[in-house]
Design a protein around this motif. Structure first.
Motif, PDB file in Angstrom:
ATOM      1  N   ASP A   1       1.229  -1.287   0.288  1.00 12.49           N
ATOM      2  CA  ASP A   1      -0.089   0.386  -0.186  1.00 12.49           C
ATOM      3  C   ASP A   1       0.764   1.032   0.018  1.00 12.49           C
ATOM      4  OD1 ASP A   1      -1.575   1.839   0.785  1.00 12.49           O
ATOM      5  OD2 ASP A   1      -2.935   1.496   2.144  1.00 12.49           O
ATOM      6  N   PHE A   2       0.682   2.152  -1.584  1.00 11.54           N
ATOM      7  CA  PHE A   2       2.336   3.256  -1.016  1.00 11.54           C
ATOM      8  C   PHE A   2       1.477   4.368  -0.963  1.00 11.54           C
ATOM      9  CE2 PHE A   2       3.690  -0.162  -4.137  1.00 11.54           C
ATOM     10  CZ  PHE A   2       5.055   0.230  -3.886  1.00 11.54           C
ATOM     11  N   GLY A   3       0.385   4.220  -1.117  1.00 11.93           N
ATOM     12  CA  GLY A   3      -0.875   5.124   0.086  1.00 11.93           C
ATOM     13  C   GLY A   3      -0.834   6.292  -1.032  1.00 11.93           C
ATOM     14  N   ASP A   4      -0.673   7.955  -0.627  1.00 17.31           N
ATOM     15  CA  ASP A   4       0.291   9.284  -1.353  1.00 17.31           C
ATOM     16  C   ASP A   4       0.715   8.853  -2.157  1.00 17.31           C
ATOM     17  OD1 ASP A   4      -2.283  10.184   0.321  1.00 17.31           O
ATOM     18  OD2 ASP A   4      -0.574  11.269   1.711  1.00 17.31           O
ATOM     19  N   TYR A   5       1.718   7.836  -2.009  1.00 14.47           N
ATOM     20  CA  TYR A   5       3.207   8.414  -3.429  1.00 14.47           C
ATOM     21  C   TYR A   5       2.165   7.425  -4.352  1.00 14.47           C
ATOM     22  CZ  TYR A   5       5.953   9.893   0.463  1.00 14.47           C
ATOM     23  OH  TYR A   5       6.029  11.145   1.419  1.00 14.47           O
ATOM     24  N   ALA A   6       0.761   6.564  -4.577  1.00 16.09           N
ATOM     25  CA  ALA A   6       0.615   5.740  -5.538  1.00 16.09           C
ATOM     26  C   ALA A   6       1.450   6.439  -6.576  1.00 16.09           C
ATOM     27  CB  ALA A   6      -0.483   4.603  -4.698  1.00 16.09           C
TER      28      ALA A   6
ATOM     29  N   TYR B   1       2.675   8.927  -7.886  1.00 16.76           N
ATOM     30  CA  TYR B   1       4.048   8.594  -8.637  1.00 16.76           C
ATOM     31  C   TYR B   1       4.651   7.561  -8.799  1.00 16.76           C
ATOM     32  CZ  TYR B   1       4.561  13.196  -6.010  1.00 16.76           C
ATOM     33  OH  TYR B   1       3.456  13.736  -5.499  1.00 16.76           O
ATOM     34  N   MET B   2       4.181   6.594  -8.699  1.00 15.21           N
ATOM     35  CA  MET B   2       3.828   4.742  -8.956  1.00 15.21           C
ATOM     36  C   MET B   2       3.912   4.594 -10.867  1.00 15.21           C
ATOM     37  SD  MET B   2       5.969   4.007  -6.895  1.00 15.21           S
ATOM     38  CE  MET B   2       6.854   4.072  -4.841  1.00 15.21           C
ATOM     39  N   LYS B   3       3.300   5.218 -10.783  1.00 14.75           N
ATOM     40  CA  LYS B   3       2.416   4.648 -12.441  1.00 14.75           C
ATOM     41  C   LYS B   3       3.657   4.159 -13.904  1.00 14.75           C
ATOM     42  CE  LYS B   3      -1.728   7.517 -11.993  1.00 14.75           C
ATOM     43  NZ  LYS B   3      -2.442   8.671 -12.905  1.00 14.75           N
ATOM     44  N   HIS B   4       4.443   5.351 -13.778  1.00 16.71           N
ATOM     45  CA  HIS B   4       6.007   4.905 -14.726  1.00 16.71           C
ATOM     46  C   HIS B   4       6.841   4.080 -13.914  1.00 16.71           C
ATOM     47  CE1 HIS B   4       2.657   7.667 -17.020  1.00 16.71           C
ATOM     48  NE2 HIS B   4       3.282   8.890 -15.671  1.00 16.71           N
ATOM     49  N   ARG B   5       6.638   3.756 -12.975  1.00 15.32           N
ATOM     50  CA  ARG B   5       7.361   3.244 -12.375  1.00 15.32           C
ATOM     51  C   ARG B   5       7.533   1.406 -12.427  1.00 15.32           C
ATOM     52  NH1 ARG B   5      10.345   5.628  -6.845  1.00 15.32           N
ATOM     53  NH2 ARG B   5      11.361   7.186  -8.993  1.00 15.32           N
TER      54      ARG B   5
ATOM     55  N   SER C   1      13.431  -1.843  -0.241  1.00 15.78           N
ATOM     56  CA  SER C   1      14.511  -1.098  -1.887  1.00 15.78           C
ATOM     57  C   SER C   1      14.046  -2.072  -2.902  1.00 15.78           C
ATOM     58  CB  SER C   1      15.825  -1.809  -0.979  1.00 15.78           C
ATOM     59  OG  SER C   1      16.160  -3.175  -1.132  1.00 15.78           O
ATOM     60  N   TYR C   2      14.327  -1.157  -4.600  1.00 13.42           N
ATOM     61  CA  TYR C   2      13.828  -2.119  -5.054  1.00 13.42           C
ATOM     62  C   TYR C   2      14.190  -1.502  -6.259  1.00 13.42           C
ATOM     63  CZ  TYR C   2       9.938   2.120  -5.585  1.00 13.42           C
ATOM     64  OH  TYR C   2       9.753   3.049  -4.659  1.00 13.42           O
ATOM     65  N   ALA C   3      14.612  -2.671  -7.555  1.00 11.01           N
ATOM     66  CA  ALA C   3      14.969  -2.048  -8.562  1.00 11.01           C
ATOM     67  C   ALA C   3      14.198  -1.986  -9.154  1.00 11.01           C
ATOM     68  CB  ALA C   3      15.978  -2.976  -9.111  1.00 11.01           C
ATOM     69  N   TYR C   4      14.043  -0.559 -10.384  1.00 10.38           N
ATOM     70  CA  TYR C   4      12.680  -0.431 -11.340  1.00 10.38           C
ATOM     71  C   TYR C   4      12.799   0.123 -12.327  1.00 10.38           C
ATOM     72  CZ  TYR C   4      13.877   4.534  -9.735  1.00 10.38           C
ATOM     73  OH  TYR C   4      14.657   5.463  -9.446  1.00 10.38           O
ATOM     74  N   VAL C   5      12.251   0.693 -13.764  1.00 10.95           N
ATOM     75  CA  VAL C   5      12.745   0.205 -14.671  1.00 10.95           C
ATOM     76  C   VAL C   5      11.405   1.877 -14.973  1.00 10.95           C
ATOM     77  CG1 VAL C   5      12.751   0.729 -17.396  1.00 10.95           C
ATOM     78  CG2 VAL C   5      14.013  -1.286 -15.945  1.00 10.95           C
ATOM     79  N   GLU C   6      11.806   3.246 -14.873  1.00 11.08           N
ATOM     80  CA  GLU C   6      11.091   4.509 -15.056  1.00 11.08           C
ATOM     81  C   GLU C   6      11.755   5.093 -16.613  1.00 11.08           C
ATOM     82  OE1 GLU C   6       9.127   7.744 -12.734  1.00 11.08           O
ATOM     83  OE2 GLU C   6      11.225   7.205 -11.700  1.00 11.08           O
TER      84      GLU C   6
END
Length: 256
Positions: free
Chosen positions: A122-127, A129-133, A180-185
């Motif tokens: 649950d990323f809460g208010d930060y969700a 910012y995760m749309k393109h990550r 921590s996590y590795a991502y592509v944005e």
């Protein structure tokens, strides 16, 4: 001269002394009365009550117990993966409510390591910012203070050992959390790592279930082994993760 009385034949005439010896005398007999009557003359039989068997002596059971426990603890988030076990150590306190029922609490400190799927976070208010990550998993490690409140019931109690079951609730106080996590944005790879310190408290949010075996060493000392599982009733930590933990407590107790 009158003729003398002739003596009886065979000399059988009693004399005065002889007559006094033949007189009957009245003798009064004093018989004992009441409780002094001899046993054959007693009119009321005495009932003899057999002695009662002595009741078995019940061993003294302490009211309070204090103990040290430790366990290898494994943690998972919805069984996405299971990491290597980490230590779960602490002190426990027990109060005997009856011969079979005890109330227990304590303070445990454990380190939990886990991997969670993105959809379980649950990323809460930060969700937003995760749309393109793009990423699949989040790796987490947290240090937790666990305050349990449990009821224990002895299913089988013998002089030298006991088998029991226990259930209750735990409160989690999150001391330190790292993620921590590795991502592509935007087609660019990246790596994110964050930390939270003393940021989350979760009161009575974990269900405790366990069974155990306790071996008596003396009237006050005992050893026990207790497999357990901690089931989440709500999410914990920054990402509200459903942490499930399991292990086997091994410990020693002193009663007083």
């Amino acid at each position: 001269m009158p003729a003398e009385a002739s003596a009886p034949e065979h000399g059988l005439v009693p004399t005065a002394a002889d007559n006094s010896a033949l007189l009957l005398k009245e003798v009064s007999l004093a018989l004992p009365t009441g409780s002094a009557l001899p046993a054959p003359l007693a009119t009321v039989a005495t009932t003899v009550t057999p002695p009662r068997p002595e009741a078995p002596v019940t061993a003294h059971q302490p009211r309070f117990y204090v103990g040290l426990v430790g366990a290898p603890d494994v943690t998972t988030v919805k069984f996405a993966g299971v990491e290597s076990p980490l230590p779960n150590l602490g002190v426990v306190l027990e109060y005997r409510l009856s011969s079979r029922l005890r109330l227990s609490t304590g303070l445990l400190r454990s380190t939990k390591q886990y991997s969670a799927r993105r959809e379980d976070c649950d990323f809460g208010d930060y969700a937003v910012y995760m749309k393109h990550r793009y990423f699949d998993d989040v790796d987490g490690t947290c240090t937790v203070l666990d305050v349990p409140l449990n009821l224990r019931y002895d299913l089988l109690s013998r002089p030298g050992y006991a088998l029991y079951g226990s259930t209750g609730l735990s409160s989690f106080f999150m001391q330190r959390e790292t993620y921590s996590y590795a991502y592509v944005e935007y087609n660019k790879p990246g790596y994110w790592e964050g930390e939270a310190v003393n940021a989350n408290r979760h009161l009575l949010s974990i269900l405790n279930l366990s069974v155990g075996y306790e071996r008596t060493l003396s009237p006050r000392w005992s050893l026990h082994a207790e497999p357990y599982v901690k089931v989440p009733l709500a999410g914990v930590g920054v990402y509200k993760l459903k942490l499930t933990s399991a292990g086997v407590f091994v410990g020693v107790k002193y009663g007083f």
